[in-house]
Design a protein around this motif. Structure first.
Motif, PDB file in Angstrom:
ATOM      1  N   ASN A 161      47.704  40.394  46.309  1.00  0.00           N
ATOM      2  CA  ASN A 161      47.189  39.366  46.558  1.00  0.00           C
ATOM      3  C   ASN A 161      48.008  38.924  47.174  1.00  0.00           C
ATOM      4  O   ASN A 161      48.493  37.435  47.863  1.00  0.00           O
ATOM      5  CB  ASN A 161      47.517  38.895  44.882  1.00  0.00           C
ATOM      6  CG  ASN A 161      47.043  38.703  43.405  1.00  0.00           C
ATOM      7  OD1 ASN A 161      45.673  39.295  43.967  1.00  0.00           O
ATOM      8  ND2 ASN A 161      46.789  38.391  42.324  1.00  0.00           N
ATOM      9  N   LYS A 162      48.223  39.453  48.822  1.00  0.00           N
ATOM     10  CA  LYS A 162      48.555  39.244  50.015  1.00  0.00           C
ATOM     11  C   LYS A 162      48.046  38.379  50.897  1.00  0.00           C
ATOM     12  O   LYS A 162      46.789  38.052  50.746  1.00  0.00           O
ATOM     13  CB  LYS A 162      49.485  40.664  50.354  1.00  0.00           C
ATOM     14  CG  LYS A 162      50.361  40.695  49.912  1.00  0.00           C
ATOM     15  CD  LYS A 162      50.618  42.846  50.659  1.00  0.00           C
ATOM     16  CE  LYS A 162      52.068  43.322  49.758  1.00  0.00           C
ATOM     17  NZ  LYS A 162      51.702  44.507  50.140  1.00  0.00           N
ATOM     18  N   GLU A 163      48.759  37.231  50.523  1.00  0.00           N
ATOM     19  CA  GLU A 163      47.809  35.783  51.945  1.00  0.00           C
ATOM     20  C   GLU A 163      47.201  37.032  52.957  1.00  0.00           C
ATOM     21  O   GLU A 163      46.276  36.544  53.508  1.00  0.00           O
ATOM     22  CB  GLU A 163      49.419  34.952  52.698  1.00  0.00           C
ATOM     23  CG  GLU A 163      48.467  34.318  53.186  1.00  0.00           C
ATOM     24  CD  GLU A 163      47.206  32.796  52.504  1.00  0.00           C
ATOM     25  OE1 GLU A 163      46.740  32.311  53.469  1.00  0.00           O
ATOM     26  OE2 GLU A 163      47.524  32.820  52.006  1.00  0.00           O
ATOM     27  N   ILE A 164      47.928  37.427  53.404  1.00  0.00           N
ATOM     28  CA  ILE A 164      46.923  37.563  55.305  1.00  0.00           C
ATOM     29  C   ILE A 164      46.285  38.948  54.856  1.00  0.00           C
ATOM     30  O   ILE A 164      44.461  38.900  55.303  1.00  0.00           O
ATOM     31  CB  ILE A 164      48.482  39.901  55.373  1.00  0.00           C
ATOM     32  CG1 ILE A 164      47.604  39.833  57.223  1.00  0.00           C
ATOM     33  CG2 ILE A 164      48.579  40.388  54.864  1.00  0.00           C
ATOM     34  CD1 ILE A 164      48.306  40.666  57.635  1.00  0.00           C
ATOM     35  N   LEU A 206      43.555  40.972  29.988  1.00  0.00           N
ATOM     36  CA  LEU A 206      42.686  40.723  29.749  1.00  0.00           C
ATOM     37  C   LEU A 206      42.331  41.221  31.754  1.00  0.00           C
ATOM     38  O   LEU A 206      43.218  41.930  32.362  1.00  0.00           O
ATOM     39  CB  LEU A 206      42.296  38.671  30.112  1.00  0.00           C
ATOM     40  CG  LEU A 206      43.400  37.675  31.476  1.00  0.00           C
ATOM     41  CD1 LEU A 206      42.769  38.029  32.466  1.00  0.00           C
ATOM     42  CD2 LEU A 206      43.236  36.466  30.922  1.00  0.00           C
ATOM     43  N   GLN A 207      41.233  41.625  31.747  1.00  0.00           N
ATOM     44  CA  GLN A 207      40.717  42.119  32.723  1.00  0.00           C
ATOM     45  C   GLN A 207      40.717  41.059  33.832  1.00  0.00           C
ATOM     46  O   GLN A 207      40.340  40.303  34.256  1.00  0.00           O
ATOM     47  CB  GLN A 207      38.876  42.905  32.672  1.00  0.00           C
ATOM     48  CG  GLN A 207      38.505  42.940  34.182  1.00  0.00           C
ATOM     49  CD  GLN A 207      39.275  44.561  34.104  1.00  0.00           C
ATOM     50  OE1 GLN A 207      40.444  44.358  35.112  1.00  0.00           O
ATOM     51  NE2 GLN A 207      38.198  45.302  33.766  1.00  0.00           N
ATOM     52  N   GLY A 208      41.580  41.539  34.588  1.00  0.00           N
ATOM     53  CA  GLY A 208      42.137  40.647  35.950  1.00  0.00           C
ATOM     54  C   GLY A 208      40.923  40.600  37.155  1.00  0.00           C
ATOM     55  O   GLY A 208      41.614  40.237  38.034  1.00  0.00           O
ATOM     56  N   PRO A 220      40.923  37.658  43.546  1.00  0.00           N
ATOM     57  CA  PRO A 220      42.388  38.495  43.931  1.00  0.00           C
ATOM     58  C   PRO A 220      42.335  38.463  42.192  1.00  0.00           C
ATOM     59  O   PRO A 220      42.018  39.060  41.698  1.00  0.00           O
ATOM     60  CB  PRO A 220      43.230  37.405  43.931  1.00  0.00           C
ATOM     61  CG  PRO A 220      42.273  35.720  43.008  1.00  0.00           C
ATOM     62  CD  PRO A 220      41.362  35.997  43.622  1.00  0.00           C
ATOM     63  N   GLN A 221      44.040  39.621  42.018  1.00  0.00           N
ATOM     64  CA  GLN A 221      44.438  40.296  40.845  1.00  0.00           C
ATOM     65  C   GLN A 221      44.662  38.907  39.851  1.00  0.00           C
ATOM     66  O   GLN A 221      45.385  38.294  39.779  1.00  0.00           O
ATOM     67  CB  GLN A 221      44.991  40.804  40.885  1.00  0.00           C
ATOM     68  CG  GLN A 221      44.902  42.185  41.741  1.00  0.00           C
ATOM     69  CD  GLN A 221      46.008  43.352  41.993  1.00  0.00           C
ATOM     70  OE1 GLN A 221      46.516  43.149  42.927  1.00  0.00           O
ATOM     71  NE2 GLN A 221      45.938  44.401  41.493  1.00  0.00           N
ATOM     72  N   LEU A 276      47.987  36.819  38.718  1.00  0.00           N
ATOM     73  CA  LEU A 276      48.337  35.257  38.919  1.00  0.00           C
ATOM     74  C   LEU A 276      48.715  34.533  37.544  1.00  0.00           C
ATOM     75  O   LEU A 276      49.546  33.421  37.650  1.00  0.00           O
ATOM     76  CB  LEU A 276      46.997  34.626  39.627  1.00  0.00           C
ATOM     77  CG  LEU A 276      46.577  34.879  41.263  1.00  0.00           C
ATOM     78  CD1 LEU A 276      44.978  33.905  41.461  1.00  0.00           C
ATOM     79  CD2 LEU A 276      47.699  34.311  41.671  1.00  0.00           C
ATOM     80  N   LEU A 277      48.027  34.779  37.587  1.00  0.00           N
ATOM     81  CA  LEU A 277      49.209  34.459  35.485  1.00  0.00           C
ATOM     82  C   LEU A 277      49.843  34.750  34.625  1.00  0.00           C
ATOM     83  O   LEU A 277      50.380  34.039  33.769  1.00  0.00           O
ATOM     84  CB  LEU A 277      47.594  34.580  34.579  1.00  0.00           C
ATOM     85  CG  LEU A 277      46.396  33.463  34.911  1.00  0.00           C
ATOM     86  CD1 LEU A 277      44.695  34.572  33.601  1.00  0.00           C
ATOM     87  CD2 LEU A 277      46.185  32.611  34.639  1.00  0.00           C
ATOM     88  N   GLY A 278      50.484  35.633  35.205  1.00  0.00           N
ATOM     89  CA  GLY A 278      51.392  35.703  35.530  1.00  0.00           C
ATOM     90  C   GLY A 278      52.018  37.372  33.853  1.00  0.00           C
ATOM     91  O   GLY A 278      52.508  37.676  32.867  1.00  0.00           O
ATOM     92  N   LEU A 279      50.107  37.806  33.512  1.00  0.00           N
ATOM     93  CA  LEU A 279      50.431  38.862  32.451  1.00  0.00           C
ATOM     94  C   LEU A 279      50.033  40.281  33.013  1.00  0.00           C
ATOM     95  O   LEU A 279      50.207  40.718  34.336  1.00  0.00           O
ATOM     96  CB  LEU A 279      48.357  38.147  32.064  1.00  0.00           C
ATOM     97  CG  LEU A 279      48.243  37.423  31.170  1.00  0.00           C
ATOM     98  CD1 LEU A 279      46.784  36.947  31.062  1.00  0.00           C
ATOM     99  CD2 LEU A 279      49.367  37.184  30.362  1.00  0.00           C
ATOM    100  N   LYS A 280      50.225  41.151  32.418  1.00  0.00           N
ATOM    101  CA  LYS A 280      50.174  42.234  32.235  1.00  0.00           C
ATOM    102  C   LYS A 280      48.943  43.231  32.555  1.00  0.00           C
ATOM    103  O   LYS A 280      47.730  42.568  32.517  1.00  0.00           O
ATOM    104  CB  LYS A 280      50.319  43.296  31.372  1.00  0.00           C
ATOM    105  CG  LYS A 280      50.979  45.154  31.604  1.00  0.00           C
ATOM    106  CD  LYS A 280      51.456  45.033  30.134  1.00  0.00           C
ATOM    107  CE  LYS A 280      52.270  46.864  30.403  1.00  0.00           C
ATOM    108  NZ  LYS A 280      53.096  47.318  29.167  1.00  0.00           N
TER     109      LYS A 280
END
Length: 219
Positions: A184-187, A21-23, A210-211, A215-219
């Motif tokens: 996706n880094k907190e800073i 999916l487009q992330g 975010p990406q 987050l969903l563990g997808l490629k």
């Protein structure tokens, strides 16, 4: 030369083709087939696809081969990414043939390059522009004209002044700007939220995204 013969007598350097999916960006969540082309004219220090940078990698595929692979999946949206898609001389032909096959097409680009034949196709596709600091934020005028969204990777280089540069102003006015925290880094998430607040105080509404695929563990 017949159309089918032209499609077969082409050579694209392809890193991989896969469904997901487009992330990222304004089309986030869209089921898509990704056509990742090999080779890039830039070297961003945080690139999350370093294996696709070098033109010597990947596999040679014709436009016919690429479309045949895309047809194996039920998805009707194709994301052409990289690397940098515009380094491939047959990109325009690939886009034209995908549109003729009834697919919706999205190109993700750093914006530094263009192909003359793309002018007649650009209004029919979704171009995602993501300017890069290593290119001093340069964007080809045709990309600025035809891009449908501006995706900023929020890293240590990006500042409010860069986002407000006159060449990028129309994307702010049309509310087509996405702030994407690098890795996706907190800073960088906090920096993106801060930039969003500053822009809101100036009358501009932008999205912080975010990406999602990561987050969903997808490629």
């Amino acid at each position: 030369m017949l159309r089918g013969e032209v499609r077969r007598k082409t050579a694209l350097k392809v890193s991989e083709i896969y469904p997901s999916l487009q992330g990222e960006g304004l089309l986030v969540g869209t089921p898509s087939v990704f056509v990742r082309l090999q080779g890039c004219n830039l070297r961003c220090p945080w690139c999350d696809q370093p294996e696709s940078l070098h033109p010597g990698g990947g596999a040679l595929m014709s436009v016919e081969d690429v479309i045949g692979k895309v047809r194996e999946y039920p998805h009707r949206h194709v994301v052409i990414t990289g690397g940098e898609p515009f380094t491939q001389s047959f990109l325009t032909l690939l886009v034209e043939e995908l549109l003729k096959e009834g697919f919706s097409v999205q190109i993700e680009t750093n914006g530094t390059l263009w192909q003359k034949g793309m002018d007649t196709l650009a209004s029919h596709i979704h171009i995602t522009l993501s300017p890069k600091g290593v290119a001093s934020w340069f964007v080809h005028p045709k990309v600025l004209l035809y891009a449908r969204e501006l995706k900023w990777v929020v890293d240590h280089l990006l500042t409010l002044d860069i986002i407000l540069m006159p060449s990028f102003r129309r994307f702010l006015e049309e509310e087509r700007v996405v702030l994407q925290p690098e890795g996706n880094k907190e800073i960088f998430l906090q920096k993106a939220l801060s930039l969003q607040e500053e822009l809101l105080s100036l009358g501009y509404r932008v999205r912080v995204l975010p990406q999602l695929h990561k987050l969903l563990g997808l490629k």
